[in-house]
Design a protein around this motif. Structure first.
Motif, short mmCIF file in Angstrom:
data_model
loop_
_atom_site.label_atom_id
_atom_site.label_comp_id
_atom_site.label_asym_id
_atom_site.label_seq_id
_atom_site.Cartn_x
_atom_site.Cartn_y
_atom_site.Cartn_z
N LYS A 35 47.21 43.41 36.11
CA LYS A 35 46.94 41.92 36.14
C LYS A 35 47.89 41.10 36.60
O LYS A 35 47.62 40.32 37.38
CB LYS A 35 46.17 41.89 35.05
CG LYS A 35 45.45 40.45 34.72
CD LYS A 35 44.90 39.93 33.56
CE LYS A 35 44.26 38.89 33.47
NZ LYS A 35 43.62 38.60 32.06
N ASP A 36 49.02 41.14 35.94
CA ASP A 36 50.13 40.23 36.34
C ASP A 36 50.63 40.51 37.89
O ASP A 36 50.89 39.48 38.35
CB ASP A 36 51.30 40.52 35.28
CG ASP A 36 51.13 40.10 33.93
OD1 ASP A 36 50.01 39.46 33.71
OD2 ASP A 36 51.75 40.45 32.97
N LYS A 39 48.13 38.77 40.18
CA LYS A 39 48.40 37.36 39.87
C LYS A 39 49.45 36.72 40.59
O LYS A 39 49.38 35.77 41.42
CB LYS A 39 48.35 36.70 38.57
CG LYS A 39 48.34 35.33 37.98
CD LYS A 39 48.44 35.03 36.81
CE LYS A 39 48.75 33.40 36.63
NZ LYS A 39 48.49 32.91 35.09
#
Length: 1118
Positions: A35-36, A39
């Motif tokens: 997820k990081d 992003k």
């Protein structure tokens, strides 16, 4: 003791656990890392887009690109590909979850480093030195043949070109000066440009300078031109001092011969003293290349006889080939042989002069037989002998063939500008407006549209030529001489006419180059002068006192590069002046005097460094255009723009530091009747709060760029009030999320007259409008740099999240042109499963599609695209690396559509750099090869370039295609992947393996005879570096395979009877152009009109090893 042991062991255990914790983190925190990573990567992609945009602008404006920019962009691209290759995994696949977490963590660490490296990329907007030769990109070949213009492909030109190139590349000190000599219009400058490109591409020289001399060989002007080209300044005033400075500059650049320099001097008329200029004596590694009509001039300047290369006129065969290649296919209702003979007679009258041949060919292109006969009659009527008279007659015929008065007027005006001068098309518009060329046009926008048409007409007639500089055109010196000598009714004098000659006549238009003048010439008769253009008057400061009276008829005045601190009083009483253009003039004084020009309609103050726009400008009640481009520190007096609001149509401004009118958001009061508005408002903080109310009801064109705080452009109420808006351009607004925001309860927003919309460089944009938007007149849509959209039109049949530009209810009924670029996340344009039974409300009238730089795009068209082909005429696709097939068609659905199976207007297919493309078309549900597909029977041009995995246009083999209209086929690739695929198929066939998808594959044969029947009207075939081409290009009597039956096509008796040109370049495997049993193939009893390949006139074979068998009018083979 335990405490001591514990104090020793604990750090050891802790250090041993660090890598264990790290690796456990890959497993436990896998989802978080992914997820990081996504992003951070998305944020980095926005940064990458900004850097790419800055780089593109720097390239476009010839500015220096930081050395780290390109590697950084490539690094981000590689990292993004690695991100995309990470596959999602479930909770119970421990090994895969660990691997994904580790990969995501590694990419996160690399992102941090890349973000830090970004700080080293600084765009300074420093101009690139035009003379500096950039290094050849890694991996590019310097041995590839240099493409020459049409006329330079001929045998007579190839030897001259090669000899001159060898002389330039030679280290022989006796060949420091080389010259191309020949009569006017023979193609010297064209060959010079090709030589320049060749030595630049090969890296022969480190610096290449090009200057145009013409009739004016003033050493000071020449020194200035050379200095500008190499990015240096000459502050010295005396000519000899400037020469010494220039000489030292070149000596420094030479670095004792380690760096090589080439100076090109084009179109020399008179001897130039190289010592006076600073180009002699020549340092080591320094060469000069001249072009001139006069060999004796070159001899006097020191060029040896063996270094003069003569560019001669074309031979009869070459001239005929050039003529018919340029004129193209002509509609003839009569005897083709008669038209051929007429064309050949016209060519003979042209004397082998390329410019005359091309001009008359373009005049006759597409014309009726009688026009050809009339042209020949006019050339023969006066029994013209010398080439100057012949070319003048041809230019006269081309001029008279112009249908519009505006075209003729602009053509005559073009003759004012010097040879090889980059003439700005916008200047034509503003000068022409002042001289009342566009009498029927009520607005500048309409006149500008007509000016673009005029420009195209003149280029098509070969009376003007395209320029390398964007927005500019050029005029050949022969055409210019024709204008100045043959049109006494328009009395105009150019910069090459001496001041003494100007005094003899009363001219209406004058362009005067003022280099070296301290005072304005007073001996000229200005009484009837309507246009005055002054350029390069750096030292000009004195004007006649009575100039205002004697120039009372002036309608257009233009100053460019004039070092005048204040404007002359000439303008104060010029009541007829309609156009005033000042460009790059140092206007440090007050310009309030311009307020007295009561009839002024266009005012340009481009790059004039004015600090204040005084209130007196508001008195110009007829002013329609105000151009303040480049006036970055401008202060605008209060009320100026408000005073102009009733007449002003076009306003060009850059970011303003002090402008209370705009900062206080009074913009809604400024342009009550404004039809065109362009704003670049970087420093405005509150534009999103401006209420563009009903007072903008007359707005037709709106261009918004670089509005850093703009979240949305209109409210719903404002948008519904834009009843006249026709053009909308929004670019480089970094925080803009939506075109229309602020829901006022209105369900549908309709922009009734909007026909053109361009959205580019909008990284945060997520929607057009939260409401339904109807664009009933939208004809052209351009999209560039919108990373948040994955689709253009919505897909209502999918559950996967797709961010589409349009909503389901949005309407674009009349869309004709669609242009999409650099949308990195775009996966589809239309839904892939579009129903054939539903009415197409978005693309029924689509004529042109252009898609570039969309690497994730997989589906160019929906599964059943034939409804789109009803009006589609052509499309172009470049740099879309995920597309495998262009047309993916369900044949059963097509058969149920009736008329759509054969209703198509598609004429041109062009694809480039589609690395996964395998087929142009793929039909599912077709199991018998006798099925005839005629949906593409009107396609005339197919251009395929750099598509490594592409098979050929005749796949799939289970389908027969009617390509009866195909006239031009181009195929090129330089990748080894295509060759590897070809070898794989060949080995499978040789080992008797069953290969259904390639059952028609014939080893080493590119085009077997039964395939050639499907493209009976092919005229031009070009194969460049195509590794798919085997040993034989054409197999003349190859058998049709058992599975491919051509039952529905009656094969014509002859093979490719209309083929005119074959270009085979860089084909490694080729051994035969065609191969057959000649004893059975050549039927002696056939008349010439029934002979296969009967129209073939031109074969070009380069870097290939083949055999040619046919009698040709022109054959170049090496």
């Amino acid at each position: 003791m335990d405490a001591i042991v514990g104090s020793i062991i604990s750090p050891i255990v802790e250090s041993l656990l660090v890598p264990v914790k790290k690796h456990l983190g890959f497993l436990v925190s896998s989802t978080k890392y992914v997820k990081d990573m996504n992003k951070k990567m998305d944020q980095l992609q926005v940064t990458r887009k900004n850097v790419q945009d800055e780089k593109n602008k720097a390239d476009a404006h010839t500015e220096v690109v930081p050395a780290h920019a390109e590697p950084w962009l490539q690094e981000v691209e590689n990292l993004n590909e690695r991100r995309n290759s990470i596959e999602a995994t479930g909770c119970f696949n421990v090994k895969k979850r660990y691997t994904v977490g580790k990969q995501a963590y590694g990419i996160l660490q690399e992102i941090k480093v890349i973000e830090e490296d970004k700080s080293e990329i600084v765009f300074t907007h420093e101009k690139i030195c035009l003379a500096e030769v950039r290094s050849t990109p890694i991996g590019s070949s310097t041995s590839a043949p240099v493409p020459m213009g049409t006329q330079n492909n001929f045998k007579s030109r190839v030897s001259v070109f090669n000899d001159a190139l060898q002389a330039l590349q030679s280290n022989n000190e006796s060949q420091k000066m080389i010259a191309l000599c020949g009569m006017a219009g023979v193609g010297k400058t064209t060959m010079m440009e090709q030589l320049k490109k060749a030595v630049e591409d090969s890296g022969t020289f480190d610096w290449v300078v090009k200057v145009v001399i013409g009739e004016n060989n003033d050493p000071k002007s020449l020194q200035q031109a050379i200095a500008q080209y190499i990015g240096e300044r000459l502050d010295e005033t005396p000519v000899d001092a400037r020469a010494d400075r220039l000489r030292k500059i070149f000596e420094a650049k030479s670095q004792q011969g380690q760096k090589k320099n080439l100076v090109i001097m084009d179109d020399i008329w008179k001897e130039v003293d190289l010592i006076d200029v600073g180009l002699s004596p020549l340092p080591n590694g320094f060469k000069l290349l001249f072009t001139s009509r006069f060999e004796d001039v070159c001899n006097k300047m020191g060029v040896r006889i063996d270094s003069i290369f003569r560019v001669r006129v074309l031979s009869d065969t070459e001239a005929t080939t050039l003529f018919f290649t340029t004129v193209g296919p002509c509609p003839s209702d009569g005897d083709d042989d008669k038209l051929q003979r007429t064309g050949e007679d016209i060519v003979k009258k042209c004397g082998g002069l390329p410019i005359a041949i091309v001009t008359i060919a373009k005049t006759l292109s597409g014309n009726i037989d009688e026009a050809w006969e009339k042209a020949l009659w006019r050339l023969e009527r006066d029994d013209l002998k010398d080439l100057e008279s012949i070319t003048n007659r041809i230019f006269e015929m081309s001029y008279e063939n112009l249908k519009e008065d505006e075209d003729k007027a602009i053509f005559l005006l073009s003759g004012l500008f010097q040879d090889d001068f980059n003439i700005r098309i916008e200047d034509f518009l503003r000068y022409g407006w002042g001289l009342s060329f566009f009498k029927d046009d009520k607005t500048l926008a309409t006149a500008r549209s007509h000016m673009k048409i005029c420009d195209k007409n003149l280029i098509r007639a070969n009376l003007l030529t395209e320029s390398d500089e964007n927005g500019c055109v050029k005029m050949h010196d022969l055409v210019r001489a024709f204008v100045l000598s043959n049109f006494s009714k328009v009395k105009q004098a150019s910069i090459n006419i001496s001041v003494e000659r100007l005094a003899e006549n009363s001219y209406e238009r004058i362009l005067l180059k003022c280099a070296g003048m301290s005072g304005f010439p007073s001996s000229i008769n200005y009484t009837n002068l309507s246009l005055l253009i002054l350029i390069d008057g750096y030292e000009l400061s004195k004007f006649p006192e009575d100039m205002a009276k004697i120039m009372k008829n002036l309608e257009v005045v233009s100053y460019e590069n004039m070092g005048i601190p204040v404007l002359p009083k000439t303008f104060e009483h010029s009541t007829k002046l309609r156009t005033l253009c000042l460009r790059s003039c140092s206007l440090t004084g007050d310009i309030s005097s311009l307020g007295s020009l009561c009839n002024l309609e266009t005012l340009s103050l481009v790059d004039c460094n004015i600090r204040r726009l005084p209130s007196a400008i508001g008195k110009l009640k007829k002013l329609m255009l105000l151009d303040l481009t480049g006036c970055v520190d401008l202060y605008i007096d209060e009320g100026v723009l408000q005073d102009l609001k009733d007449s002003l149509e076009e306003l060009y401004m850059r970011a303003l530091k002090e402008c209370s009118e705009l900062k206080e958001c009074n913009i809604r009061d400024l342009f009550k009747d404004t039809e065109e508005l362009r704003l670049q408002v970087k420093y405005m903080m509150h534009l999103q709060d401006v209420s563009l109310d009903q007072k903008f009801s007359q707005l037709r064109s709106l261009h918004i760029s670089k509005c850093e705080e703009l979240a949305y452009l209109f409210t719903v109420d404002v948008a519904t009030g834009l009843k006249q808006l026709e053009r909308l351009i929004i670019s480089e607004c970094p925080v803009l999320e939506s075109l229309i925001g602020g829901n006022s309860g209105v369900g549908v927003v309709t922009l009734k007259k909007l026909n053109f919309m361009c959205l580019e460089g909008l990284p945060k944009m997520v929607s057009l409008c939260d409401n339904v938007i109807k664009l009933p007149e939208m004809m052209e849509l351009r999209l560039d740099g919108l990373p948040n959209f994955t689709s253009i039109y919505p897909d209502n049949n999918t559950t996967s999240p797709m961010q589409s530009l349009f909503n389901k209810e949005d309407v674009t009924l009349k869309l004709e042109k669609l242009d999409i670029s650099n949308m990195e996340n775009l996966k589809q344009i239309w839904p892939p499963q579009k129903s054939t039974s539903e009415k197409d409300e978005v693309s029924a009238l689509l004529r042109q599609v252009r898609v570039r730089g969309c690497d994730r795009l997989k589906n160019l068209f929906p599964r059943n695209p034939l409804p789109l082909l009803n009006q589609l005429e052509g499309f172009e696709v470049k740099r879309c690396g995920s597309i495998e097939v262009l047309f993916n068609i369900d044949f059963e659905s097509v058969c149920g559509m009736g008329k759509h199976s054969s209703s198509s207007r598609l004429r041109k297919i062009e694809v480039k750099e589609l690395r996964k493309l395998k087929e142009l078309w793929r039909f599912e549900g077709v199991n018998e090869s006798h099925t005839l597909v005629n949906s593409f029977r009107d396609v005339q041009i197919i251009h395929i370039e750099s598509c490594a995995n592409f098979n050929d246009i005749f796949t799939p083999t289970t389908t027969n295609f009617d390509l009866g209209a195909l006239t031009s086929y181009y195929s090129s690739t330089n990748s080894g992947e295509a060759l590897e695929e070809r070898e794989r198929k060949k080995k499978m066939i040789e080992s008797d393996q069953e290969i259904n998808e390639v059952d028609d594959y014939i080893p080493d044969v590119t085009y077997p005879s039964y395939l050639l029947h499907t493209c009976h009207h092919l005229q031009h075939l070009q194969l460049w570096n195509d590794e798919r081409v085997g040993k034989v290009v054409f197999e003349m009597d190859s058998p049709t395979s058992s599975r491919r039956q051509l039952a529905t096509i009656q094969p014509p008796l002859l093979l490719l009877p209309y083929l005119q040109t074959i270009h085979l370049i860089g084909l490694k495997e080729i051994r035969h152009v065609w191969k057959c049993n000649w004893n059975t193939f050549l039927i002696r009893h056939h008349s010439p009109l029934r002979f296969p390949f009967q129209n073939l006139t031109d074969i070009l074979v380069v870097s290939s090893y083949g055999k040619i068998f046919i009698q040709l009018k022109e054959c170049v083979y090496f």
